[in-house]
Design a protein around this motif. Structure first.
Motif, PDB file in Angstrom:
ATOM      1  N   TRP A  11       0.808  -1.222   0.000  1.00  0.00           N
ATOM      2  CA  TRP A  11       0.000   0.000   0.000  1.00  0.00           C
ATOM      3  C   TRP A  11       0.843   1.275   0.000  1.00  0.00           C
ATOM      4  CZ3 TRP A  11      -2.948  -2.150   4.845  1.00  0.00           C
ATOM      5  CH2 TRP A  11      -3.763  -3.216   4.445  1.00  0.00           C
ATOM      6  N   GLN A  14       0.949   3.866  -3.010  1.00  0.00           N
ATOM      7  CA  GLN A  14      -0.292   4.606  -3.207  1.00  0.00           C
ATOM      8  C   GLN A  14      -0.473   5.668  -2.133  1.00  0.00           C
ATOM      9  OE1 GLN A  14      -3.735   2.143  -3.753  1.00  0.00           O
ATOM     10  NE2 GLN A  14      -5.176   3.837  -3.698  1.00  0.00           N
ATOM     11  N   LEU A  15      -0.172   5.321  -0.887  1.00  0.00           N
ATOM     12  CA  LEU A  15      -0.312   6.295   0.193  1.00  0.00           C
ATOM     13  C   LEU A  15       0.737   7.401   0.082  1.00  0.00           C
ATOM     14  CD1 LEU A  15      -2.316   4.229   1.308  1.00  0.00           C
ATOM     15  CD2 LEU A  15      -1.357   4.626   3.579  1.00  0.00           C
ATOM     16  N   LYS A  17       1.783   8.713  -2.673  1.00  0.00           N
ATOM     17  CA  LYS A  17       1.226   9.675  -3.622  1.00  0.00           C
ATOM     18  C   LYS A  17       0.228  10.598  -2.931  1.00  0.00           C
ATOM     19  CE  LYS A  17       1.674   6.647  -7.677  1.00  0.00           C
ATOM     20  NZ  LYS A  17       0.944   5.899  -8.736  1.00  0.00           N
ATOM     21  N   GLY A  18      -0.575  10.027  -2.033  1.00  0.00           N
ATOM     22  CA  GLY A  18      -1.503  10.848  -1.275  1.00  0.00           C
ATOM     23  C   GLY A  18      -0.791  11.811  -0.352  1.00  0.00           C
ATOM     24  N   TYR A 164     -10.481  15.084   2.202  1.00  0.00           N
ATOM     25  CA  TYR A 164     -11.000  13.822   1.662  1.00  0.00           C
ATOM     26  C   TYR A 164     -12.512  13.911   1.467  1.00  0.00           C
ATOM     27  CZ  TYR A 164     -13.505  11.827   5.667  1.00  0.00           C
ATOM     28  OH  TYR A 164     -14.425  11.571   6.640  1.00  0.00           O
ATOM     29  N   PRO A 169      -7.617  13.339  -3.698  1.00  0.00           N
ATOM     30  CA  PRO A 169      -6.897  12.087  -3.413  1.00  0.00           C
ATOM     31  C   PRO A 169      -5.671  12.280  -2.532  1.00  0.00           C
ATOM     32  CG  PRO A 169      -6.344  12.838  -5.611  1.00  0.00           C
ATOM     33  CD  PRO A 169      -7.392  13.793  -5.086  1.00  0.00           C
ATOM     34  N   GLU A 170      -5.891  12.867  -1.362  1.00  0.00           N
ATOM     35  CA  GLU A 170      -4.762  13.052  -0.439  1.00  0.00           C
ATOM     36  C   GLU A 170      -4.573  11.782   0.386  1.00  0.00           C
ATOM     37  OE1 GLU A 170      -5.769  13.475   3.142  1.00  0.00           O
ATOM     38  OE2 GLU A 170      -7.532  12.695   2.151  1.00  0.00           O
ATOM     39  N   ARG A 174      -6.850   8.235   0.163  1.00  0.00           N
ATOM     40  CA  ARG A 174      -6.277   7.019  -0.413  1.00  0.00           C
ATOM     41  C   ARG A 174      -6.303   5.874   0.601  1.00  0.00           C
ATOM     42  NH1 ARG A 174      -3.343   7.652  -5.283  1.00  0.00           N
ATOM     43  NH2 ARG A 174      -3.271   9.824  -5.977  1.00  0.00           N
ATOM     44  N   ARG A 177      -9.683   4.517   0.536  1.00  0.00           N
ATOM     45  CA  ARG A 177      -9.888   3.775  -0.701  1.00  0.00           C
ATOM     46  C   ARG A 177      -9.321   2.358  -0.581  1.00  0.00           C
ATOM     47  NH1 ARG A 177      -7.624   6.810  -5.763  1.00  0.00           N
ATOM     48  NH2 ARG A 177      -9.066   8.354  -4.886  1.00  0.00           N
ATOM     49  N   VAL A 178      -8.131   2.257   0.006  1.00  0.00           N
ATOM     50  CA  VAL A 178      -7.525   0.940   0.229  1.00  0.00           C
ATOM     51  C   VAL A 178      -8.366   0.140   1.210  1.00  0.00           C
ATOM     52  CG1 VAL A 178      -5.521  -0.272   1.162  1.00  0.00           C
ATOM     53  CG2 VAL A 178      -5.201   1.710  -0.328  1.00  0.00           C
TER      54      VAL A 178
END
Length: 219
Positions: A11, A14-15, A17-18, A164, A169-170, A174, A177-178
């Protein structure tokens, strides 16, 4: 525990990027919010009573309104007024307005902390009121306010989590979302918390260090 670490490794990109989005939001809020705060701080010290009261009222409204409410008002209010902006822009504007309201009081305290003898020295040298503000009061006032402003930067970075709610998509968005995809909400939220701590804890140390150095210098 091993399974959690494996999931964290999966994960993390992806996090991360947030996290970058959160840092960008906080940076824009501070970049545009602190000049607003400085202007309000100067106006709130104006000799014109009407102007001063208007500035104070704006500050009190900005400080009294929860950041989430300001965020929702900007996000839904701008399109209603005919302006089409992205969710990211709306979030940055809302956080900048909140930043302006809070930093105005921090900066006003810094400006008031400038020794009056230095202001009088500027007048004795023949400087105008504007020159005294520009070359004496504002530079030193900002210097006095630096530690408090840095501390507020941590708060506004944490406040980016509120965005959020408008689908930016901070980091927190994210993480949710996960969590929605894996149902491992606790695991991913712990990881998100660690990402926040990776920014706030070192920056908190920097604030303490800066406060000690400036205290020694200004003292």
């Amino acid at each position: 525990m091993t399974e959690m670490l494996i999931n964290w490794l999966e994960w993390s990109p992806q996090l991360f990027k947030g996290l970058l989005v959160s840092v960008q939001l906080a940076g824009l809020a501070l970049l545009f919010g602190m000049p607003i705060g400085l202007i309000l701080a100067l106006i709130s010290s104006s000799k014109n009573r009407l102007v001063r009261h208007i500035a104070v009222a704006l500050v009190e409204i900005g400080r009294g309104a929860p950041a989430l409410v300001v965020l929702q008002m900007v996000y839904y209010g701008l399109p209603a007024s005919g302006l089409t902006v992205s969710a990211f822009t709306s979030g940055a504007i809302a956080l900048a307005l909140t930043t302006g309201a809070y930093t105005s009081e921090i900066l006003r305290a810094g400006l008031n902390a400038v020794p009056h003898r230095e202001i009088e020295a500027g007048w004795a040298l023949g400087m105008t009121h504007q020159d005294v503000l520009r070359f004496v009061v504002i530079p030193q006032g900002i210097l006095f306010a630096v530690p408090a402003l840095m501390g507020f930067a941590i708060i506004i970075f944490q406040a980016t989590a509120l965005t959020y709610t408008i689908a930016i998509p901070e980091l927190l968005a994210r993480a949710y979302r996960v969590g929605a995809a894996t149902y491992l909400y606790l695991d991913v939220l712990i990881l998100a918390g660690l990402f926040y701590l990776a920014i706030t804890v070192p920056f908190g140390w920097l604030v303490s260090y800066t406060e000690r150095r400036l205290g020694s210098h200004l003292g």
